[in-house]
Design a protein around this motif. Structure first.
Motif, PDB file in Angstrom:
ATOM      1  N   LEU A   2       0.832  -1.204   0.000  1.00 62.39           N
ATOM      2  CA  LEU A   2       0.000   0.000   0.000  1.00 62.39           C
ATOM      3  C   LEU A   2       0.871   1.259   0.000  1.00 62.39           C
ATOM      4  CD1 LEU A   2      -2.847   1.191   0.132  1.00 62.39           C
ATOM      5  CD2 LEU A   2      -2.694   1.067   2.639  1.00 62.39           C
ATOM      6  N   PHE A   3       1.952   1.227   0.751  1.00 62.56           N
ATOM      7  CA  PHE A   3       2.872   2.368   0.821  1.00 62.56           C
ATOM      8  C   PHE A   3       3.468   2.678  -0.553  1.00 62.56           C
ATOM      9  CE2 PHE A   3       7.400   3.552   1.177  1.00 62.56           C
ATOM     10  CZ  PHE A   3       7.253   4.841   1.677  1.00 62.56           C
ATOM     11  N   VAL A   4       3.989   1.654  -1.241  1.00 63.74           N
ATOM     12  CA  VAL A   4       4.635   1.917  -2.531  1.00 63.74           C
ATOM     13  C   VAL A   4       3.606   2.272  -3.603  1.00 63.74           C
ATOM     14  CG1 VAL A   4       6.655   0.490  -2.040  1.00 63.74           C
ATOM     15  CG2 VAL A   4       4.668  -0.558  -3.125  1.00 63.74           C
ATOM     16  N   TYR A   5       2.367   1.741  -3.460  1.00 64.62           N
ATOM     17  CA  TYR A   5       1.323   2.102  -4.426  1.00 64.62           C
ATOM     18  C   TYR A   5       0.959   3.574  -4.301  1.00 64.62           C
ATOM     19  CZ  TYR A   5      -3.225   2.390  -6.690  1.00 64.62           C
ATOM     20  OH  TYR A   5      -4.277   2.775  -7.488  1.00 64.62           O
ATOM     21  N   LEU A   6       0.678   4.016  -3.080  1.00 59.20           N
ATOM     22  CA  LEU A   6       0.306   5.425  -2.879  1.00 59.20           C
ATOM     23  C   LEU A   6       1.473   6.350  -3.230  1.00 59.20           C
ATOM     24  CD1 LEU A   6      -1.664   5.123   0.485  1.00 59.20           C
ATOM     25  CD2 LEU A   6      -2.605   5.366  -1.826  1.00 59.20           C
ATOM     26  N   ARG A   7       2.668   5.927  -2.917  1.00 56.80           N
ATOM     27  CA  ARG A   7       3.845   6.756  -3.181  1.00 56.80           C
ATOM     28  C   ARG A   7       4.120   6.887  -4.680  1.00 56.80           C
ATOM     29  NH1 ARG A   7       9.563   6.024  -3.068  1.00 56.80           N
ATOM     30  NH2 ARG A   7      10.635   7.819  -2.158  1.00 56.80           N
ATOM     31  N   SER A   8       3.626   5.942  -5.482  1.00 61.48           N
ATOM     32  CA  SER A   8       3.876   5.993  -6.925  1.00 61.48           C
ATOM     33  C   SER A   8       3.165   7.168  -7.590  1.00 61.48           C
ATOM     34  CB  SER A   8       3.433   4.678  -7.579  1.00 61.48           C
ATOM     35  OG  SER A   8       2.017   4.555  -7.577  1.00 61.48           O
TER      36      SER A   8
END
Length: 285
Positions: A8-14
């Motif tokens: 979830l962190f890397v998805y939102l950060r993308s």
């Protein structure tokens, strides 16, 4: 939970906007579909980083592989604590797998040319797979044997051991040949190999290991895993889940790889397939 939180962190950060002068976010082709559920699963950003730390490259091997070793050793200790010795079936399952893990970490840089790194984004699929699925499911044989010890005859032990060593050599030698050729086609270990040059400028090997079958490394990898499943005997199908799952995984990866190569090389891929017609087993399939 951590796997999901990380995904979830890397998805939102993308979705971040790069600061002035910084490079734009590099998105994976498949993970930029516009479907948020699918993009979260497959991975939207190709190689998310925190500073110099490449999260996908780090997760790809180290946590899961090391966790796999820790669990295997723990199950072997559990059996020793219960029986007072470690059965030959446990040795057949644990020693090759630990050797495989050590080999994987020693040749860690070779993963840079795999589809996981070059093509797939880093989403829930890889995050969960690397941190949870690999250590838990790949140690299934040792976990079973810790509570249900199996004792093999000398002949059966030797046959399973030979199968494991031979299949591992196919896997390791074919991959090493491919990586050596990609690094330096004129290197002493691969300069004698024949190849065809494609219109894209790439070279496709048509001799050596890769002249035998287009994905012979998959064959060695799968047979190696099957040897550890055989170490658990035939009292339960549970321990063969790994082999069945791995077969589906490799067949799907083979399909994706074939589609990608056919699109990239076009008529040159057809020519290559005529020269190397078999995908997995020479002269068979």
């Amino acid at each position: 939970m951590f796997s999901t939180a990380q995904a979830l962190f890397v998805y939102l950060r993308s979705f971040r906007r790069p600061s002035h002068g910084a490079q734009p976010v590099m998105l994976a082709l498949a993970g930029n579909s516009g479907n948020p559920v699918y993009d979260f699963f497959i991975g939207r950003e190709l190689n998310p980083r925190i500073g110099a730390l490449d999260l996908k490259y780090f997760n790809e091997l180290r946590p899961g592989i090391m966790g796999w070793v820790v669990l295997n050793v723990s199950f072997a200790i559990k059996q020793y604590h219960t029986l007072g010795y470690v059965s030959n079936s446990m040795w057949l399952a644990v020693v090759p797998q630990i050797g495989y893990c050590i080999d994987t970490l020693l040749f860690e840089s070779k993963v840079l040319t795999t589809m996981d790194i070059t093509t797939d984004g880093f989403g829930w699929m890889l995050s969960f797979g690397d941190l949870t699925w690999v250590p838990v499911m790949y140690s299934l044989q040792a976990r079973y044997l810790a509570f249900h010890p199996v004792h093999h005859s000398t002949v059966a032990t030797a046959l399973i051991a030979v199968m494991g060593v031979a299949s591992f050599l196919v896997f390791r030698l074919s991959n090493s040949e491919k990586n050596a050729f990609r690094t330096n086609p004129n290197g002493p270990s691969v300069s004698h190999l024949r190849f065809i040059k494609t219109e894209s400028g790439s070279k496709l090997l048509v001799s050596g290991w890769w002249g035998l079958a287009r994905h012979i490394n998959y064959t060695g990898d799968w047979m190696f895993g099957l040897a550890q499943c055989l170490a658990t005997g035939f009292d339960t199908p549970m321990t063969y889940f790994f082999s069945a799952y791995f077969l589906v995984l490799l067949l799907h990866r083979n399909y994706r790889d074939e589609c990608k190569c056919r699109e990239k090389y076009k008529k040159d891929w057809d020519r290559y397939c005529e020269i190397v017609p078999c995908m997995f087993i020479p002269y068979v399939i």
